[in-house]
Design a protein around this motif. Structure first.
Motif: not given
Length: 110
Positions: A58-67, A83-88
């Motif tokens: 959830p933090l990652s998605k929110q942060h990436k929306k803010a570019k 998941p692909d939406k999380l960079t690890v």
């Protein structure tokens, strides 16, 4: 929890080996870091599972929306199960390299 700032990037390191309290601290203090790229350093946390790391989604998605970039650094993990939406990534050097690439992509308008 140790916080280091280098340019536009903040590295947040878990120093207490208590993943749950670290996640709560990062979540509660997120507003402090939201204008920077974030690296979550979990290299010293042994025995983390993919499900533990997914709690940062959830933090990652929110942060990436803010570019901005949001990267979790963990060793000894099945990176294909994340998941692909999380960079690890497995190292801090790789995290900084990815942030640099993502900054260039944002500058170019991608």
């Amino acid at each position: 929890m140790k916080v280091d700032q280098k340019g536009h990037t903040i590295t947040i390191k878990d120093t207490q080996d208590d993943f749950t309290s670290f996640l709560m601290k990062v979540t509660h203090q997120y507003k402090t870091y939201e204008k920077h790229n974030i690296i979550i350093d979990l290299l010293h946390d042994k025995g983390l599972t993919v499900n533990d790391v997914k709690l940062f989604l959830p933090l990652s998605k929110q942060h990436k929306k803010a570019k901005k970039s949001f990267i979790v650094v963990v060793s000894d993990l099945d990176y294909n199960a994340v998941p692909d939406k999380l960079t690890v990534v497995p190292s801090l050097l790789e995290a900084h390299d990815i942030i640099e690439m993502e900054e260039i992509e944002r500058d170019l308008g991608f």
